[in-house]
Design a protein around this motif. Structure first.
Motif, PDB file in Angstrom:
ATOM      1  N   UNK A   1       0.843  -1.199   0.000  1.00 26.93           N
ATOM      2  CA  UNK A   1       0.000   0.000   0.000  1.00 26.93           C
ATOM      3  C   UNK A   1       0.878   1.249   0.000  1.00 26.93           C
ATOM      4  N   UNK A   4       1.944   7.124   3.341  1.00 28.03           N
ATOM      5  CA  UNK A   4       1.193   8.365   3.503  1.00 28.03           C
ATOM      6  C   UNK A   4       1.916   9.213   4.531  1.00 28.03           C
ATOM      7  N   UNK A  20       2.897   3.379   6.338  1.00 28.70           N
ATOM      8  CA  UNK A  20       1.891   2.527   5.697  1.00 28.70           C
ATOM      9  C   UNK A  20       0.565   2.751   6.428  1.00 28.70           C
ATOM     10  N   UNK A  21      -0.507   3.049   5.704  1.00 29.73           N
ATOM     11  CA  UNK A  21      -1.781   3.321   6.383  1.00 29.73           C
ATOM     12  C   UNK A  21      -2.336   2.117   7.153  1.00 29.73           C
ATOM     13  N   UNK A  22      -1.768   0.940   6.960  1.00 24.70           N
ATOM     14  CA  UNK A  22      -2.233  -0.236   7.717  1.00 24.70           C
ATOM     15  C   UNK A  22      -1.486  -0.411   9.030  1.00 24.70           C
ATOM     16  N   UNK A  23      -0.479   0.433   9.284  1.00 30.84           N
ATOM     17  CA  UNK A  23       0.361   0.238  10.469  1.00 30.84           C
ATOM     18  C   UNK A  23      -0.329   0.728  11.734  1.00 30.84           C
ATOM     19  N   UNK A  24      -0.107   0.018  12.817  1.00 33.92           N
ATOM     20  CA  UNK A  24      -0.559   0.517  14.112  1.00 33.92           C
ATOM     21  C   UNK A  24       0.444   1.569  14.585  1.00 33.92           C
ATOM     22  N   UNK A  65      -4.559   3.240  14.780  1.00 35.52           N
ATOM     23  CA  UNK A  65      -3.863   3.334  13.495  1.00 35.52           C
ATOM     24  C   UNK A  65      -2.926   4.538  13.509  1.00 35.52           C
ATOM     25  N   UNK A  67      -2.058   6.408  11.167  1.00 37.45           N
ATOM     26  CA  UNK A  67      -2.583   7.551  10.384  1.00 37.45           C
ATOM     27  C   UNK A  67      -3.473   8.454  11.242  1.00 37.45           C
ATOM     28  N   UNK A  68      -4.093   7.879  12.273  1.00 34.86           N
ATOM     29  CA  UNK A  68      -4.954   8.693  13.139  1.00 34.86           C
ATOM     30  C   UNK A  68      -4.150   9.701  13.967  1.00 34.86           C
TER      31      UNK A  68
ATOM     32  N   UNK B   1       1.119  -4.829  11.230  1.00 30.75           N
ATOM     33  CA  UNK B   1       0.354  -4.290  10.100  1.00 30.75           C
ATOM     34  C   UNK B   1      -1.030  -4.931  10.076  1.00 30.75           C
ATOM     35  N   UNK B   2      -2.037  -4.110   9.971  1.00 28.24           N
ATOM     36  CA  UNK B   2      -3.384  -4.672   9.870  1.00 28.24           C
ATOM     37  C   UNK B   2      -3.640  -5.130   8.452  1.00 28.24           C
ATOM     38  N   UNK B   4      -5.650  -5.073   5.875  1.00 24.07           N
ATOM     39  CA  UNK B   4      -6.770  -4.473   5.141  1.00 24.07           C
ATOM     40  C   UNK B   4      -6.506  -4.662   3.646  1.00 24.07           C
TER      41      UNK B   4
END
Ligand SMILES: Cc1cc2nc3c(=O)[nH]c(=O)nc-3n(C[C@H](O)[C@H](O)[C@H](O)COP(=O)(O)OP(=O)(O)OC[C@H]3O[C@@H](n4cnc5c(N)ncnc54)[C@H](O)[C@@H]3O)c2cc1C
Ligand code: FES
Ligand code: FES
Lengths: 160, 293
Positions: A1, A4, A20-24, A65, A67-68, B1-2, B4
């Motif tokens: 992905x 960002x 990565x926007x999926x990262x915690x 997340x 990104x938050x 990593x989630x 998604x």
């Protein structure tokens, strides 16, 4: 992905990072910023080992997340030391009170204790227990942890 | 990593609704304290999600011109408890959600997520049912108003169409005005555990505090979805404030419920809890309202 950009304050410093926007948030804090006080215990919000402050409130960074965090103010245990690397009163109190055994849970407990020790009001021991009820410790039996937090809160109140 | 498949991050409600219409299969991600857990465990792995967590227009509590309390769905549990409007008019809701998980979960978990996941143990659900909450549900086609009483269709199933997002929870003034409530959560631990049974009662007494003008009672985990106990409410209406009130409420409440056996507790134990918590919550609510036994 695609990565960002996020801009946020981390331990009092403005930072920019491509993530990565999926990262915690915990993955980013440990992986990109080497802030290893943030522990990965359960990774599902049960143990509190990954607790950080975001805009002054406690969050499990493993289920937050990264990104938050854009635009937010994030504080980890590393941000508690002064510029010379001296540890803070609450960290010293954990040592003095024997509130640390293996130490894995300690950063999370200390972050959870900040809303108590920074509060203008006095917390009862039961209120302290409630505020740390999202943090698990397999070693100490909690009493010494409550003692360390109570002691620090009291001495800060006296200093005021 | 989630894990998604894709993550969308709308900047406005309009964008979120448009995305939901274009991707009806995508999951709405609010605080994530259900979805992220299920993504980690694999149950929801590979999903497409629309994160609405950043939409601050969906946060907060206010009073509308006619006295209705409007709670926006992304308001976290801790912000509900700390909110002065909630504390003044429906403190029992703030007390109920103060029993969710632990502090970190109360800072991330949202009240909208709590009712949209459709689980019977949701700590906000029984109080919202007992206060006749009304839901504002939006889609690109407009806004739909639905009584919360009609929202739960079955365990984990709610009346949200694939293109819809919950945008508001309202509590009408005539429902909360001059009422006093008590929520009791029975669980195996004091924190970080979901309810074995939850019971929320609120009452409005006559001016002399001797008669029950209205009593509302709702339960979590007493049936496959959160439910109101209408027989108990009917039986209590107009009743005198005395010791037999608790018996009236409890003996009728058990007619309205349908608990199950789970690993946490047997059906029989839950029946016992329904009866006992009905009594205790009724007594506490009446005493808060100024009633004396
Ligand atoms: C450790 C732990 C302890 C917990 N303890 C408790 C407890 O004691 N009591 C309790 O009740 N819950 C508990 N929970 C569950 C959870 O925290 C709550 O249900 C919370 O309210 C979920 O909200 P969320 O915004 O975090 O959820 P999310 O995972 O973001 O959303 C939950 C569901 O609602 C949907 N949704 C969310 N917002 C909207 C919206 N505005 N419109 C449409 N659909 C929406 C999502 O698509 C998803 O299906 C616990 C969870 C954890 C991880
Ligand atoms: S590692 Fe985050 S709560 Fe356990
Ligand atoms: S000191 Fe070992 S888990 Fe707390």
């Amino acid at each position: 992905m695609d990565k960002q950009k996020i801009t946020f304050t981390l331990n009092h410093e403005k930072r920019e990072e491509y993530i990565d926007p999926r990262a915690s948030l915990s993955e980013v804090l440990r992986g990109e910023f080497s802030l290893t006080s943030v522990k990965h215990g359960c990774n599902v919000g049960e143990c509190g080992a990954c607790t950080v402050l975001i805009d002054g409130e406690t969050f499990n960074s493993c289920i937050y997340l990264a990104i938050w965090a854009d635009g937010k103010d994030v504080l980890t245990l590393e941000g508690l030391s002064d510029v010379n690397g001296n540890i803070s009163d609450i960290q010293q109190a954990f040592i003095d009170e024997g509130a640390i055994q293996c130490g894995f849970c300690t950063p999370g407990f200390i972050m959870s204790s900040l809303p108590i020790i920074e509060s203008p009001r006095t917390f009862t021991r039961d209120e302290i227990r409630k505020q740390i009820s999202g943090n698990f410790c397999r070693c100490t039996g909690y009493e010494t942890i409550v003692n360390a937090i109570e002691k620090t809160a009291n001495s800060r109140h006296k200093a005021k | 990593m989630y894990d998604f498949e894709k993550i969308y991050q709308p900047k406005t409600i309009e964008q979120a609704l448009k995305l939901k219409a274009e991707h009806p299969e995508a999951l709405i991600l609010a605080g994530g304290s259900d979805i992220l857990i299920k993504t980690r465990s694999g149950k929801l792995a590979g999903s497409t999600v629309i994160s609405i967590y950043g939409l601050d227009e969906l946060r907060g509590v206010c009073i509308e011109d006619d006295g209705t309390i409007l709670i926006r769905p992304l308001t976290s549990f801790s912000h509900i408890t700390a909110n002065p409007i909630i504390a003044k008019y429906i403190p029992v809701l703030g007390e109920a959600v103060d029993q969710v998980g632990g502090p970190q979960i109360r800072n991330i978990g949202t009240i909208g997520g709590n009712i949209c996941n459709g689980v019977t143990s949701a700590d906000s659900a029984s109080t919202l049912k007992a206060y006749d909450a009304v839901l504002e549900i939006a889609s690109v086609d407009g806004i739909r108003i639905l009584p919360y009483a009609e929202f739960n269709l079955g365990p984990g199933k709610v009346d949200l169409h694939p293109n819809e997002i919950l945008t508001g929870i309202r509590i009408p003034k005539d429902s909360y005005e001059n009422t006093y409530g008590q929520y009791i959560k029975y669980s195996q631990r004091n924190a970080m555990d979901i309810a074995t049974l939850g019971c929320s009662v609120n009452v409005r007494l006559s001016a002399d505090c001797k008669t029950v003008e209205r009593l509302r009672i709702a339960f979590g985990v007493a049936a496959p979805t959160p439910i109101r106990a209408l027989s108990a409410e009917k039986a209590a209406t107009g009743a005198q404030v005395n010791e037999s009130l608790m018996e009236t409420v409890a003996s009728n409440a058990i007619l309205d419920v349908n608990p199950r056996t789970s690993w946490r507790a047997s059906k029989e134990f839950r029946m016992q809890l329904i009866s006992e918590l009905s009594r205790r919550a009724t007594r506490a609510a009446v005493e808060k309202a100024g009633g004396k036994f």
